[in-house]
Structures are given as structure tokens and as C-alpha cells.
Design an enzyme around this catalytic site. Structure first.
Site, PDB file in Angstrom:
ATOM      1  N   MET A 123       0.883  -0.703  -0.024  1.00 60.31           N
ATOM      2  CA  MET A 123      -0.247   0.231  -0.262  1.00 60.31           C
ATOM      3  C   MET A 123       0.623   1.422   0.140  1.00 60.31           C
ATOM      4  SD  MET A 123      -2.788   0.897   2.885  1.00 60.31           S
ATOM      5  CE  MET A 123      -1.222   2.060   4.391  1.00 60.31           C
ATOM      6  N   ASP A 125      -0.019   6.260  -1.289  1.00 63.97           N
ATOM      7  CA  ASP A 125      -0.489   6.872  -0.668  1.00 63.97           C
ATOM      8  C   ASP A 125      -1.866   6.224  -0.446  1.00 63.97           C
ATOM      9  OD1 ASP A 125       1.773   7.756  -1.793  1.00 63.97           O
ATOM     10  OD2 ASP A 125       0.219   8.182  -3.337  1.00 63.97           O
ATOM     11  N   ARG A 254       0.402  15.017 -12.236  1.00 65.51           N
ATOM     12  CA  ARG A 254      -0.777  13.452 -11.558  1.00 65.51           C
ATOM     13  C   ARG A 254      -1.186  14.320 -10.494  1.00 65.51           C
ATOM     14  NH1 ARG A 254       4.564  11.983 -11.207  1.00 65.51           N
ATOM     15  NH2 ARG A 254       5.410  11.799  -9.405  1.00 65.51           N
ATOM     16  N   ASP A 255      -2.330  13.454  -9.626  1.00 63.62           N
ATOM     17  CA  ASP A 255      -2.806  13.840  -8.717  1.00 63.62           C
ATOM     18  C   ASP A 255      -3.342  14.798  -8.630  1.00 63.62           C
ATOM     19  OD1 ASP A 255      -0.732  11.666  -8.298  1.00 63.62           O
ATOM     20  OD2 ASP A 255       0.340  12.183  -6.945  1.00 63.62           O
TER      21      ASP A 255
HETATM   22  C1  FRU Z   1       3.706   9.545  -4.170  1.00 65.66           C
HETATM   23  C2  FRU Z   1       3.289   8.638  -5.811  1.00 65.66           C
HETATM   24  C3  FRU Z   1       1.877   9.454  -6.702  1.00 65.66           C
HETATM   25  C4  FRU Z   1       1.567   8.444  -7.691  1.00 65.66           C
HETATM   26  C5  FRU Z   1       1.563   6.951  -6.653  1.00 65.66           C
HETATM   27  C6  FRU Z   1       2.330   5.692  -7.421  1.00 65.66           C
HETATM   28  O1  FRU Z   1       4.054   8.173  -3.496  1.00 65.66           O
HETATM   29  O2  FRU Z   1       4.306   8.892  -6.034  1.00 65.66           O
HETATM   30  O3  FRU Z   1       2.894  10.564  -6.914  1.00 65.66           O
HETATM   31  O4  FRU Z   1      -0.333   8.879  -7.862  1.00 65.66           O
HETATM   32  O5  FRU Z   1       2.262   7.265  -5.877  1.00 65.66           O
HETATM   33  O6  FRU Z   1       1.536   4.935  -6.535  1.00 65.66           O
END
Ligand code: FRU
Length: 560
Positions: A123, A125, A254-255
Site C-alpha cells: 500500500m 498513498d 499527476r495526482d
Molecule cells: C506518491 C506517488 C504519486 C503517485 C503514486 C503512485 O507516493 O508517487 O505521485 O500517484 O505514488 O503509486
């Protein structure tokens, strides 16, 4: 050799699993074959069996190792009961639901008990955090085929009290089988959004099949809507697929985190990226949630961050709080030259007007001096802004052989102090679900500890404080306050990185420990230090030498 188990399944029961060949599975009723996967491929693959009429079936499989992660559920009741984990053992099938899953997780002597962790596998984020009705939802980056990072899915858990969690089916899958492609990527991080009409949806990034971890990948933003049960995502639609390359935005894009902006009368979204190599937060706007326009950079980090390794912003958070706007960012790759720390989260507090963010100060607030607190995501719940973060730093891994990797922080509540600093405090729910029982007040400051989480509070003059926890005489952790600086040392530290923060002028310190997780708070939450220790995680003695008043309590789960 074939292993068989008989099970009674209700009508409509669903079995979902990930398996990798060689191996096979067959489900039959008396002698009639109902469903089979006659030969698993030589990469992990996802399978789903929908059962018809209620009845007794025989499940037969040939290699337990082929079954990577499996659970079943009755769609009619899964929201209340959660999944039933299916473990395909060499001797037969073991199925566990709710409290049986908790008991199995608690039987791992090294697993923290007060912090959320996945039943099995990797696991990272927290994603899609929200409250719908009376239910708290936590989604998380999940790799269902192993205890290391890999093709990303969204795991899911729900809670009635923010502290005790029910495990639910995997919510989001990557758009194709990335293992088959020999690729990484998948359903990356994202957030929940509640529209003005009360409908709930999730925005997330899909990293398209990637063959390099650091460059050249493509990231697109997707939207998925959910029905009332919030168990399965609808098929996701891509809402933003081109990055502003003309601004020097390359592969990191992203994100998403979004909100309805009253003053603009439109939706707004932030994304983490880099502008010509500088970590940056990008602002997007939309009138309909499906078409997004680039409005420009909302923040660009000074060159010193790029010069010290930062490649991009990850998991940007941007939200109103106490009359101000708060930006929180992770700078992936950054190493702080003065302390050697990396995996840092930073906050800025300021004003947001006319689609511009004007921070109160250029000085970034390091959000957690311990560095095992990353990818924090916050969300609004009534009057409160609640946050969780992933307690991990790529530097240190769980010892091999653990069935899982990754834990979440305790729920934290965010606020601002009078000088505009972001404060984090443990949410009040902890006291209800894990009430504190005083351990005593030994004059010599030396306490015997049971193997339960503890909470130590110091009030008074902290200067010279030294807290040492040991297991069978071996060091678990040490906390010191010297010349106004608070520091945490773990057995794994070789002294190259300094985990410390300024606590001068404060007279209170709080230390929470749960099987190797340390969450330390001072200055009303302006100073937080979170560290994950993997050795001697069950201290049996703590010695508190301090001129401050110490109050130590054990935390035991309230039985309902
Ligand atoms: C941060 C990250 C995010 C990405 C995700 C991929 O820990 O690198 O930027 O969306 O984890 O698992």
C-alpha cells in the site's frame, strides 16, 4: 495435486482474485462444472466469478502459491460486512470476515494495531478520502500481486469512527493488465470530489504503461463516478490527456485535487508536475468537470529544490482553512542539503484570488521532520479538515517475509495558528476508539510497557528531556531535546541524516508509539515528527528523564 474445499455460497456471491501461473482453479456443483480458469498465465491476472443460485460448491485448485490475493463478498451486504478474505492453503481454504480478519492481522506480532494497514500486499498513498453519509472512506494505492510496489489499483476501506476499518473490494483497476505488458503504472493517486448537487466522484491519474520509473511516461487524468454503494467505480473516462508541454511540463503530471470555486463560478483542479525541471503545482479550470483548461502554474519551487534533486511535485493538496488557503506538496527526489533528509512534505499558507496563490511567505514549512509521513491528503468533513498520510520512506523497507507493506498515519486534524503556520493534531476520535489508561507515574521515570500502543505527554520545561525506549535492553527509539532542538533516533540511523526540529519556547510534547510507528507532536502541532522503525518495535521499558511533568498512558481498543 488437487486441493478441494466445499463452501456454501449465497446467490450473487462474487469471488475476485489475482493469480499467476502455473496453476488452475475450478468451481463445481456436484459434478457440474460452474466456472474455471484452466491455466493461469505466467503473469498476475485478475479473475472474477459471479455465483448464481445459492448452494454448495466445491472449489478445487492445484497450487496455493498461484493465488496471490483473493476475497469474496455478497454484493447485497458487503457495505456492512466488508470482504471475506479467501486464503487458498496447501491443506484447504480458510475464509475470514470482519473480526476474523482483524484477529488474523493482530496475530502478526510486528504489525502496528492502531494504524490502518492493508490485509496483504503493498500500500502507498491515501486516495479519495471522503465522508459519505455517516461513513468515512479511505482508498489507497494498492498492488494486489505482491508486497512491493507494482501496477497500481485503489484499495478501499470504510469506517464509522475514523479509526476502526472494514476492508472492501478493490475499487479501481488499471485500464489494462500492466503485468502482461511487463509495465508499471496504473490507477495512480487521486481524490474525491462532492459536487454541489451532492454527487460523489473521484479524479485520479492513470500512468499509462511505462517502462522507465523516472522518465518518458505518460500520465492522464481520469474521472470515475460512483453509485450510492461506493463499492465499484464506474468505467473511468479520461478528462485530461495533454500536458502543457509548451510550459516545460514533461512526464510528471499527476495526482488531481479539485474544488468548486465560488468566486470563479467554475471548477478548479491542481496537479503535481515540474516546469522545466522545477517542482510545480499546475492550475486547471472547468465548467463541466469533463473539459479542462490550463490556467497556468499556481506555484513553482525555487531553483534550489531542483538543484538538490527534486524532480516534481507529488500529491499536491490545496484547500481553504481558517480564512486562508493552504498548499501541501511532496517534492519527489529532493534531499535537504543541511540535514540529508528526503521524502519531505512542505506547506505554504496564503491567499488565493483571481486564480493566483499569494503565499504569506516564501519560506516553505517542512510539515514533518521525521520524513516517514508522505503523500498526505486532506478533506473537508463538516467544520474540520482531516488528513491521513502514508508512513513510509523509500530508504527503509519492512523486513522481508512480511505479508504486507505500508501503514497510514493516525487521522489528523488541520488548523492554522495565529502566525499562519499549519498545525496537525491527532483527531479526537482516537480517544473514543482507543481510550487512554494511565500507566502510572514512577518517580524515577522508568516504566514497564505492555505490548500495546502508548501515548506520552510532557508538560513543562522540555530542555534536557531524554526519552529512551528499549526491548529486552536493545534500543527501540530515543527522543532528545537539547538546546531547543527535538530529535528522534532509531536503531537504523547511522548519523548521516538528522531528524530534528526547533521546539524552543514550547512546553508540551506528545509521543505516540504503536509497534514501531512514532508520531511526535510539539508546539501545538506546528512541529510533527513521524518515523517508522522496523527493529525492536515492541519496547518493554521506557525511561523518561525530564524536568517536565510526564503522563504516560496505554491505548487499548474500546470494545463495542
Ligand atoms: C506518491 C506517488 C504519486 C503517485 C503514486 C503512485 O507516493 O508517487 O505521485 O500517484 O505514488 O503509486
Amino acid at each position: 495435486m488437487e486441493i478441494r474445499s466445499s463452501v456454501t455460497l449465497p446467490a450473487g456471491y462474487t469471488l475476485e482474485f489475482w493469480a499467476k501461473g502455473p496453476g488452475a482453479i475450478r468451481i463445481s456443483e456436484r459434478d457440474a462444472l460452474l466456472w474455471q480458469a484452466p491455466a493461469f498465465p505466467d503473469y498476475p491476472d485478475f479473475f472474477r466469478y459471479h455465483h448464481g443460485e445459492s448452494g454448495d460448491v466445491t472449489v478445487a485448485w492445484d497450487r496455493s502459491e498461484a493465488m496471490l490475493w483473493a476475497y469474496g463478498y455478497d454484493p447485497a451486504t458487503v457495505v456492512e460486512t466488508g470482504i471475506t478474505v479467501w486464503e487458498f492453503g496447501a491443506e484447504g481454504l480458510t475464509r475470514r470476515t470482519g473480526p476474523e480478519i482483524d484477529a488474523w492481522m493482530r496475530s502478526d506480532p510486528l504489525r502496528p494495531v492502531m494504524h490502518f494497514s492493508p490485509v496483504r500486499h503493498w500500500m502507498n498513498d491515501p486516495n479519495g478520502l471522503c465522508r459519505i453519509g455517516d461513513t468515512w472512506h479511505m482508498f489507497y494505492q494498492f498492488h494486489p500481486a505482491g508486497a512491493d510496489w507494482g501496477p497500481m489499483h485503489w484499495g478501499h476501506a470504510t469506517s464509522a469512527d475514523l479509526c476502526n476499518w472494514i476492508h472492501l473490494p478493490v475499487f479501481l483497476h488499471p485500464e489494462q493488465n500492466y503485468w502482461r505488458l511487463g509495465a508499471t503504472g496504473g490507477a495512480f493517486s487521486g481524490s474525491a470530489f462532492e459536487d454541489r448537487d451532492g454527487s460523489h466522484m473521484f479524479f485520479f491519474t492513470e500512468r499509462l504503461p511505462a517502462y522507465d520509473l523516472f522518465t518518458g511516461y505518460r500520465e492522464v487524468q481520469k474521472l470515475t463516478r460512483v453509485g450510492r454503494d461506493v463499492v465499484h467505480a464506474s468505467s473511468a473516462e479520461t478528462v485530461l490527456s495533454t500536458r502543457p508541454a509548451e510550459d516545460g511540463v514533461a512526464h510528471d503530471f499527476r495526482d488531481p485535487k479539485l474544488w468548486w470555486d465560488d468566486s470563479a463560478g467554475a471548477y478548479r483542479m491542481v496537479l503535481g508536475a515540474a516546469l522545466h525541471g522545477d517542482p510545480a503545482v499546475l492550475l486547471y479550470g472547468s465548467d463541466n468537470l469533463a473539459d479542462w483548461t490550463y490556467l497556468g502554474p499556481l506555484y513553482r519551487a525555487p531553483a534550489q529544490y531542483r538543484d538538490n534533486g527534486a524532480r516534481a511535485v507529488e500529491c499536491p493538496d490545496f484547500f481553504p482553512l481558517g480564512g486562508k488557503w493552504v498548499m501541501v506538496m511532496g517534492f519527489v527526489g529532493y534531499t535537504e542539503p543541511t540535514t540529508g533528509r528526503h521524502n519531505l512534505l512542505f506547506a505554504l499558507v496564503g491567499d488565493f484570488t483571481g486564480d493566483r496563490f499569494i503565499p504569506n511567505s516564501d519560506q516553505l514549512q517542512a510539515l514533518d521532520f521525521g520524513t516517514d509521513f508522505y503523500a498526505m491528503q486532506s478533506f473537508r468533513a463538516g467544520e474540520r479538515q482531516i488528513a491521513f498520510a502514508w508512513l513510509f520512506n523509500w530508504e527503509y523497507r519492512k523486513p522481508a517475509g512480511s505479508p504486507y507493506s505500508g501503514e497510514m498515519s493516525l487521522p489528523r486534524e488541520l488548523s492554522l495558528d495565529s502566525s499562519g503556520r499549519l498545525l496537525m493534531r491527532v483527531a479526537a476520535e482516537l480517544d473514543e476508539t482507543w481510550p487512554a489508561a494511565p500507566i502510572g507515574n514512577e518517580p524515577d521515570g522508568s516504566y514497564r510497557l505492555d505490548d500495546v500502543p502508548f501515548d506520552l505527554r510532557l508538560t513543562g520545561n522540555l530542555e534536557g528531556t531524554r526519552i529512551v525506549a528499549t526491548e529486552h535492553g536493545l534500543p527501540s527509539f530515543e527522543i532528545n531535546v537539547r538546546e531547543g532542538r527535538l530529535s528522534i533516533q532509531l536503531p537504523q540511523d547511522d548519523g548521516k541524516i538528522r531528524y530534528e526540529a526547533d521546539v524552543s519556547g514550547t512546553d508540551e510534547l506528545r509521543v505516540i508509539h504503536d509497534r514501531g510507528i512514532l508520531e511526535v507532536f510539539a508546539k501545538g502541532g506546528a512541529v510533527c515528527g513521524t518515523r517508522r522503525n522496523y527493529s525492536n518495535v515492541k519496547p518493554d521499558r521506557i525511561v523518561v528523564a525530564s524536568s517536565a511533568y510526564a503522563c504516560l498512558s496505554a491505548r487499548r481498543r474500546a470494545e463495542h
